[in-house]
Design a protein around this motif. Structure first.
Motif, PDB file in Angstrom:
ATOM      1  N   PRO A 211       3.705 -10.465  10.491  1.00 25.40           N
ATOM      2  CA  PRO A 211       4.563  -9.974  11.121  1.00 25.40           C
ATOM      3  C   PRO A 211       5.296  -8.695  10.271  1.00 25.40           C
ATOM      4  CG  PRO A 211       5.300 -11.929  10.703  1.00 25.40           C
ATOM      5  CD  PRO A 211       3.988 -11.953  10.506  1.00 25.40           C
ATOM      6  N   PHE A 212       5.150  -8.885   8.989  1.00 24.59           N
ATOM      7  CA  PHE A 212       5.804  -7.947   8.160  1.00 24.59           C
ATOM      8  C   PHE A 212       4.963  -6.731   8.009  1.00 24.59           C
ATOM      9  CE2 PHE A 212       7.373 -12.177   7.376  1.00 24.59           C
ATOM     10  CZ  PHE A 212       8.503 -12.229   7.798  1.00 24.59           C
ATOM     11  N   ASN A 213       3.914  -6.308   8.471  1.00 22.45           N
ATOM     12  CA  ASN A 213       3.179  -5.099   8.156  1.00 22.45           C
ATOM     13  C   ASN A 213       4.061  -4.031   8.709  1.00 22.45           C
ATOM     14  OD1 ASN A 213       0.902  -6.358   7.364  1.00 22.45           O
ATOM     15  ND2 ASN A 213       0.046  -6.647   9.261  1.00 22.45           N
ATOM     16  N   GLY A 214       3.828  -2.866   7.595  1.00 23.20           N
ATOM     17  CA  GLY A 214       4.560  -1.749   8.002  1.00 23.20           C
ATOM     18  C   GLY A 214       6.124  -1.663   7.447  1.00 23.20           C
ATOM     19  N   LEU A 215       6.457  -2.834   7.181  1.00 22.86           N
ATOM     20  CA  LEU A 215       7.970  -2.788   6.458  1.00 22.86           C
ATOM     21  C   LEU A 215       7.843  -2.245   4.977  1.00 22.86           C
ATOM     22  CD1 LEU A 215      10.622  -3.954   7.557  1.00 22.86           C
ATOM     23  CD2 LEU A 215      10.152  -5.975   6.251  1.00 22.86           C
ATOM     24  N   ASP A 216       8.901  -1.592   4.617  1.00 27.72           N
ATOM     25  CA  ASP A 216       9.112  -1.072   3.312  1.00 27.72           C
ATOM     26  C   ASP A 216       9.099  -2.012   2.379  1.00 27.72           C
ATOM     27  OD1 ASP A 216      10.037   1.063   1.278  1.00 27.72           O
ATOM     28  OD2 ASP A 216      11.604  -0.497   1.036  1.00 27.72           O
TER      29      ASP A 216
ATOM     30  N   GLY B  71       3.523  -0.143  -7.926  1.00 31.34           N
ATOM     31  CA  GLY B  71       4.399   0.540  -7.175  1.00 31.34           C
ATOM     32  C   GLY B  71       4.852   0.094  -6.011  1.00 31.34           C
ATOM     33  N   PRO B  72       5.756   0.963  -5.307  1.00 31.42           N
ATOM     34  CA  PRO B  72       6.524   0.434  -4.152  1.00 31.42           C
ATOM     35  C   PRO B  72       5.273   1.007  -3.100  1.00 31.42           C
ATOM     36  CG  PRO B  72       7.389   2.720  -4.900  1.00 31.42           C
ATOM     37  CD  PRO B  72       6.538   1.992  -6.065  1.00 31.42           C
ATOM     38  N   GLY B  73       5.815   0.523  -1.901  1.00 32.33           N
ATOM     39  CA  GLY B  73       4.849   0.986  -0.503  1.00 32.33           C
ATOM     40  C   GLY B  73       5.423   0.245   0.743  1.00 32.33           C
ATOM     41  N   SER B  74       4.359   0.076   1.540  1.00 31.17           N
ATOM     42  CA  SER B  74       4.623  -0.323   2.983  1.00 31.17           C
ATOM     43  C   SER B  74       3.505  -1.797   2.742  1.00 31.17           C
ATOM     44  CB  SER B  74       4.161   0.373   3.840  1.00 31.17           C
ATOM     45  OG  SER B  74       4.953   1.494   4.039  1.00 31.17           O
ATOM     46  N   LEU B  75       3.939  -2.712   3.661  1.00 28.99           N
ATOM     47  CA  LEU B  75       3.233  -4.122   3.625  1.00 28.99           C
ATOM     48  C   LEU B  75       2.273  -3.841   4.426  1.00 28.99           C
ATOM     49  CD1 LEU B  75       5.938  -5.166   2.192  1.00 28.99           C
ATOM     50  CD2 LEU B  75       5.603  -7.310   3.603  1.00 28.99           C
ATOM     51  N   ILE B  76       0.890  -4.421   4.041  1.00 29.87           N
ATOM     52  CA  ILE B  76      -0.295  -4.764   4.706  1.00 29.87           C
ATOM     53  C   ILE B  76      -0.580  -6.080   4.603  1.00 29.87           C
ATOM     54  CG2 ILE B  76      -0.904  -2.285   4.632  1.00 29.87           C
ATOM     55  CD1 ILE B  76      -3.012  -2.975   2.431  1.00 29.87           C
ATOM     56  N   ASN B  77      -1.620  -6.633   5.491  1.00 33.60           N
ATOM     57  CA  ASN B  77      -1.990  -8.088   5.281  1.00 33.60           C
ATOM     58  C   ASN B  77      -0.922  -9.038   5.239  1.00 33.60           C
ATOM     59  OD1 ASN B  77      -4.932  -6.980   5.365  1.00 33.60           O
ATOM     60  ND2 ASN B  77      -4.853  -6.703   3.199  1.00 33.60           N
ATOM     61  N   SER B  78       0.360  -8.708   5.626  1.00 39.46           N
ATOM     62  CA  SER B  78       1.227  -9.263   5.586  1.00 39.46           C
ATOM     63  C   SER B  78       1.964 -10.073   7.156  1.00 39.46           C
ATOM     64  CB  SER B  78       2.372  -8.835   5.005  1.00 39.46           C
ATOM     65  OG  SER B  78       1.992  -8.662   3.769  1.00 39.46           O
TER      66      SER B  78
ATOM     67  N   SER C  47       0.913  -1.171   0.036  1.00 38.07           N
ATOM     68  CA  SER C  47      -0.106  -0.061  -0.048  1.00 38.07           C
ATOM     69  C   SER C  47       1.019   1.355   0.135  1.00 38.07           C
ATOM     70  CB  SER C  47      -0.937   0.137   1.341  1.00 38.07           C
ATOM     71  OG  SER C  47      -1.776   1.266   1.296  1.00 38.07           O
ATOM     72  N   PRO C  48       0.642   2.209  -0.899  1.00 43.15           N
ATOM     73  CA  PRO C  48       1.350   3.491  -0.720  1.00 43.15           C
ATOM     74  C   PRO C  48       1.093   4.439   0.527  1.00 43.15           C
ATOM     75  CG  PRO C  48      -0.667   3.786  -2.303  1.00 43.15           C
ATOM     76  CD  PRO C  48      -0.586   2.262  -1.936  1.00 43.15           C
ATOM     77  N   ASP C  49      -0.016   4.104   1.262  1.00 43.00           N
ATOM     78  CA  ASP C  49      -0.409   4.869   2.355  1.00 43.00           C
ATOM     79  C   ASP C  49      -0.702   3.940   3.521  1.00 43.00           C
ATOM     80  OD1 ASP C  49      -2.758   3.940   1.518  1.00 43.00           O
ATOM     81  OD2 ASP C  49      -3.624   5.896   0.954  1.00 43.00           O
ATOM     82  N   GLN C  50      -0.301   2.819   3.245  1.00 43.54           N
ATOM     83  CA  GLN C  50      -0.773   1.632   4.734  1.00 43.54           C
ATOM     84  C   GLN C  50      -2.248   1.619   4.992  1.00 43.54           C
ATOM     85  OE1 GLN C  50       1.896   3.141   8.028  1.00 43.54           O
ATOM     86  NE2 GLN C  50       3.683   2.068   7.152  1.00 43.54           N
ATOM     87  N   LYS C  51      -3.014   1.835   3.727  1.00 46.75           N
ATOM     88  CA  LYS C  51      -4.497   1.739   4.075  1.00 46.75           C
ATOM     89  C   LYS C  51      -4.875   0.571   2.858  1.00 46.75           C
ATOM     90  CE  LYS C  51      -5.252   6.536   5.664  1.00 46.75           C
ATOM     91  NZ  LYS C  51      -5.802   7.686   5.394  1.00 46.75           N
ATOM     92  N   GLU C  52      -5.888   0.116   3.123  1.00 40.36           N
ATOM     93  CA  GLU C  52      -6.325  -0.859   2.183  1.00 40.36           C
ATOM     94  C   GLU C  52      -7.499  -0.138   1.224  1.00 40.36           C
ATOM     95  OE1 GLU C  52      -7.969  -4.719   2.921  1.00 40.36           O
ATOM     96  OE2 GLU C  52      -7.271  -4.575   5.186  1.00 40.36           O
ATOM     97  N   HIS C  53      -7.599  -0.736  -0.114  1.00 42.00           N
ATOM     98  CA  HIS C  53      -8.280   0.049  -1.049  1.00 42.00           C
ATOM     99  C   HIS C  53      -8.891  -0.834  -2.072  1.00 42.00           C
ATOM    100  CE1 HIS C  53      -4.350   2.272  -0.536  1.00 42.00           C
ATOM    101  NE2 HIS C  53      -4.999   3.340  -0.579  1.00 42.00           N
ATOM    102  N   GLN C  54     -10.116  -0.327  -2.534  1.00 46.50           N
ATOM    103  CA  GLN C  54     -10.793  -1.165  -3.518  1.00 46.50           C
ATOM    104  C   GLN C  54     -10.080  -1.108  -4.827  1.00 46.50           C
ATOM    105  OE1 GLN C  54     -13.085  -3.322  -1.597  1.00 46.50           O
ATOM    106  NE2 GLN C  54     -14.149  -3.053  -3.652  1.00 46.50           N
ATOM    107  N   LEU C  55      -9.521  -2.429  -5.221  1.00 45.04           N
ATOM    108  CA  LEU C  55      -8.598  -2.021  -6.463  1.00 45.04           C
ATOM    109  C   LEU C  55      -9.384  -2.212  -7.632  1.00 45.04           C
ATOM    110  CD1 LEU C  55      -5.656  -3.923  -5.239  1.00 45.04           C
ATOM    111  CD2 LEU C  55      -5.678  -1.516  -5.263  1.00 45.04           C
ATOM    112  N   SER C  56      -9.240  -1.211  -8.574  1.00 41.26           N
ATOM    113  CA  SER C  56      -9.895  -1.512  -9.957  1.00 41.26           C
ATOM    114  C   SER C  56      -8.638  -1.745 -11.029  1.00 41.26           C
ATOM    115  CB  SER C  56     -10.435  -0.098 -10.152  1.00 41.26           C
ATOM    116  OG  SER C  56      -9.300   0.902 -10.449  1.00 41.26           O
ATOM    117  N   GLU C  57      -7.616  -1.944 -10.599  1.00 42.88           N
ATOM    118  CA  GLU C  57      -6.338  -2.413 -11.329  1.00 42.88           C
ATOM    119  C   GLU C  57      -5.429  -2.934 -10.368  1.00 42.88           C
ATOM    120  OE1 GLU C  57      -4.570   1.969 -12.317  1.00 42.88           O
ATOM    121  OE2 GLU C  57      -5.418   0.946 -13.912  1.00 42.88           O
ATOM    122  N   ALA C  58      -4.351  -3.551 -10.859  1.00 39.12           N
ATOM    123  CA  ALA C  58      -3.052  -3.899  -9.951  1.00 39.12           C
ATOM    124  C   ALA C  58      -2.169  -2.774  -9.839  1.00 39.12           C
ATOM    125  CB  ALA C  58      -2.352  -5.016 -10.838  1.00 39.12           C
TER     126      ALA C  58
END
Length: 796
Positions: free
Chosen positions: A379-384, A370-377, A356-367
């Motif tokens: 113990p790795f949540n928040g990691l670059d 890009g880079p971001g931080s891990l979510i739904n992952s 996620s680019p902003d550490q929030k979940e989104h309703q994805l209309s396409e893949a």
């Protein structure tokens, strides 16, 4: 041309024993087609010839050879079309090409002429193949290959453009055949790293980098389960281990060998078999086409285990995954891969966002790629996401690995007109190489050479040639009947030019060290991942054998731009916009054609043909002729005209710089401007040395006109053996300049000043100008800024 040919073009031969610096200038040699030279050839060949003539006059020892790339599909297809034998076609076409080349005044060393169809030449092409075979780099295997139904032969991946045969434009099919392959992949890393040292267009380097396709990533093992427990495991390669928590299914290539095992546990074997059969009919290009709707079939009753969270995920087969990239299996992360997203949407598969680019979940209309931080992952949540790649790989014990997109080179062709492959097929000993003393293995002369279309070469029907003895055991055996592709002879031809008559070795090593690498190589950009890649591969192999002294064959590469039709479209017979150089030479002269093609625009850009443009160049050459003819007749004392001296010196300097950089269009502009200054003084007798220098710098561009005028001026030797003139720097030094006078940054006056006048003197003169005094009206300047030899700014 008659004068140049009297001594068998000896003036154009490089000197073998000299202390002069060498230059090896090379054109991509042509295949001698039935149509003869076209204006695109002229642009290429004239450009190198100008540079060669200039370099010789500059004192370089120049190697500039020419030959013929005469094996392969172009010659054979033309022969079939015209119902002639390829050997006759080639011989006839070479005569036409050579005559056209001589008309253009191209200064090749014809004593080094080569022809890839000459057994004395292809003996060494076969020798290189034998070395590849002995080192395990030439091998035979059965595999689905690209098949052109029109040319009736197999094609390498590099010969397929947009799913079509690059030679005839026919849609390519898939056909399973036993073929010879060259292991170019063994040189993938060296082919990639070697690009850094080359002075090549960045676009060509980028195309080769993309074709080689180096990827660094992780090998991850997924256990495979059915209701009875674990049955196997699937290894995938990924460059995005950071997305592993978002892997919601696996996809196998239809050719993946594990499918046979998994099918026996699946509930839908027939459905799987139908899909596999359909996939076999598609080419790689068709399968990877992003515009095509994704297809696939699930292996039902079987699931894989995601190693990072032990979640069960389905296993699919889809033809958008290729067996020869990575492991032939991928972990699909639809939230962060466009192809996976499209596939998941079509088949209703889970899409889990993990970057996620902003550490929030989104309703994805396409893949989101890009880079971001891990979510739904976990113990790795928040990691670059970049940092997470190594950490997740380490967490699951994945192996670091490197893969390349490039595949091995399909080397055999099911055609007649090519180098015979020097292999004997023995039922007892297998594939046995011919002894080097038995080379060349010559191509048999036959009446019928048309391809069969069955997957066998026409040579297979010539029993007297095919049936032979095994070189190893002496038993009955058969020759290999496939031939080499048209690229084989062109992979190393630049080396043979250096030592063309050597019957004992491919090249003398002392001669190779003297001339290699090629200093300037010119040809079309269409060869980026064909000839240029193949030649680099062979050269690196020859380097490993100790045959050559360096790893790269071509140091500097120039791609000339296309000559388009007057309608800005590519020239072709069907469009009716082809310009025949013979017609242009007949009407305007070879010099006019050479000069015009160089004057059309920068060498490396595409340019439309314009008849008015060549008229202008033709008028320029006539004006040169008229000026010199008139000057030769003028009697009396020479006039030392300063304006002419300055113009000649300026032009010598500019043309020298431009020819050095292959900026021919601007060099010609300078010559035209200088001619205007010379003709403005045509009633005076111009110094002979000035006229001679003008002819010398025009000579590489217009060799015929300048040679004739040079002899008319009383010289006995060729102008092309003259030394290149040097400009006199003192003549170019200006004595005066225009001083711009500004008040508060606004231009108010210009006055002539002596070069290098100091600031106090410049201020004094500027402040005493009547116009400046009126504007200042007695005000004292707050500040005066002086830029030497340019301007003075008075701030009030």
């Amino acid at each position: 041309m008659r004068e140049w040919s009297k001594n068998n073009y000896a003036d154009w031969k490089p000197t073998e024993k000299t202390k002069k610096k060498k230059k090896y200038v090379l054109d991509m040699f042509p295949y001698p087609s039935g149509e003869g030279l076209h204006v695109g050839h002229v642009e290429n060949y004239a450009a190198t010839d100008i540079y060669v003539r200039y370099s010789r006059m500059k004192g370089f020892n120049v190697l500039h050879p020419m030959g013929w790339d005469a094996f392969g599909l172009p010659a054979e297809n033309y022969a079939i079309k015209t119902k002639q034998h390829p050997a006759q076609v080639v011989e006839k076409n070479i005569k036409v090409f050579r005559k056209q080349i001589e008309r253009l005044g191209l200064s090749y060393d014809w004593n080094r002429e080569i022809n890839t169809t000459d057994p004395k030449y292809y003996k060494w092409t076969q020798w290189i193949f034998l070395q590849l075979f002995k080192h395990g780099l030439a091998y035979e295997k059965e595999a689905p290959i690209n098949w052109c139904p029109s040319c009736k032969t197999g094609l390498a991946n590099e010969e397929v453009v947009d799913g079509k045969c690059d030679r005839c434009g026919t849609l390519v099919e898939r056909k399973k055949l036993k073929q010879w392959w060259l292991k170019i992949t063994a040189y993938a890393e060296r082919l990639l790293s070697g690009l850094e040292q080359l002075d090549w267009p960045s676009s060509i380097k980028e195309m080769q980098k993309n074709w080689i396709g180096r990827s660094e990533g992780s090998l991850i093992k997924f256990k495979v389960n059915n209701e009875n427990g674990r049955i196997n495991e699937i290894e995938v390669f990924t460059t995005r281990a950071d997305t592993l928590f978002g892997a919601t299914y696996l996809v196998l290539s239809p050719e993946h060998p594990i499918i046979n095992t998994l099918k026996s546990y699946a509930d839908n074997t027939k459905e799987i078999d139908r899909y596999l059969n359909d996939a076999q009919q598609k080419s790689d290009m068709e399968r990877l086409d992003p515009t095509k709707t994704k297809t696939g079939v699930e292996i039902k009753n079987i699931q894989a285990v995601n190693p990072v969270n032990n979640q069960l995920i389905p296993i699919w087969i889809s033809d958008y995954v290729l067996i020869h990239y990575g492991t032939g299996a991928i972990m699909a992360v639809p939230a962060h891969d466009e192809r996976d997203f499209e596939f998941a949407k079509k088949f209703g598969l889970k899409i889990i966002e993990v970057i996620s680019p902003d550490q929030k979940e989104h309703q994805l209309s396409e893949a989101y790629i890009g880079p971001g931080s891990l979510i739904n992952s976990g113990p790795f949540n928040g990691l670059d996401s970049k940092m997470a790649q190594d950490k997740i790989s380490l967490f699951i014990g994945a192996k670091k690995s490197t893969f390349y997109k490039m595949r091995d080179w399909v080397f055999s062709r099911q055609r007649y007109w090519g180098e015979p492959i020097p292999i004997v097929k023995c039922p007892k000993c297998g594939n046995v190489p011919l002894s080097e003393k038995d080379l060349p293995l010559t191509l048999p002369k036959v009446k019928s050479y048309e391809p069969s279309g069955t997957g066998e070469s026409p040579l297979a029907a010539i029993n007297s040639w095919v049936n032979t003895k095994c070189p190893k055991c002496g038993g009955s055996a058969k020759r290999e009947t496939n031939t080499m592709p048209q690229w084989a002879g062109s992979c190393w031809y630049y080396l043979r030019y250096i030592d063309p008559k050597n019957s004992k070795q491919l090249i003398d090593q002392s001669k190779e060290k003297k001339w290699m690498p090629v200093d300037l190589y010119m040809g079309g950009a269409e060869h980026a991942v064909l000839h240029l890649l193949y030649a680099r591969f062979w050269h690196k192999f020859l380097y490993d054998l100790g045959v050559v002294s360096g790893e790269e064959p071509f140091q500097k590469l120039i791609n000339q731009g296309l000559i388009l039709g007057a309608n800005n479209e590519r020239m072709s017979k069907s469009r009716g916009n082809v310009v025949n150089p013979d017609d242009v030479i007949k009407q305007y002269s070879a010099d006019a054609l050479r000069l015009y093609e160089m004057f059309m625009g920068p060498l490396q850009t595409a340019k439309p043909w314009n008849t008015e443009g060549i008229n202008g160049v033709y008028r320029f050459l006539n004006r040169v002729w008229n000026l010199f003819s008139a000057q030769i007749k003028i009697k009396g004392k020479e006039t030392d005209n300063q304006a002419i001296s300055k113009a000649i010196n300026q032009t010598v300097k500019k043309v020298t710089e431009d020819l050095e950089n292959l900026d021919y269009n601007t060099a010609i502009s300078s010559l035209m401007e200088c001619l205007n200054k010379l003709t403005a003084q045509e009633k005076i007798k111009i110094k002979k040395s000035h006229l001679e220098n003008y002819l010398r710098i025009l000579a590489p561009l217009a060799p015929f006109l300048t040679e004739e005028l040079w002899h008319q001026m009383g010289h006995q030797t060729s102008i092309h053996k003259e030394k290149w003139p040097k400009h006199n720097e003192k003549m170019l030094m200006e004595k005066d300049f225009d001083l711009i006078i500004q008040i508060n940054g606004k231009v108010r006056a210009k006055i002539k000043m002596k070069i290098n006048i100091n600031q106090p003197e410049a201020e004094k003169i500027a402040l005493h100008q009547e116009k400046i005094k009126q504007i200042l009206s007695g005000q004292r300047p707050k500040k005066i800024i002086y830029i030497p030899n340019r301007l003075i700014n008075i701030v009030i």
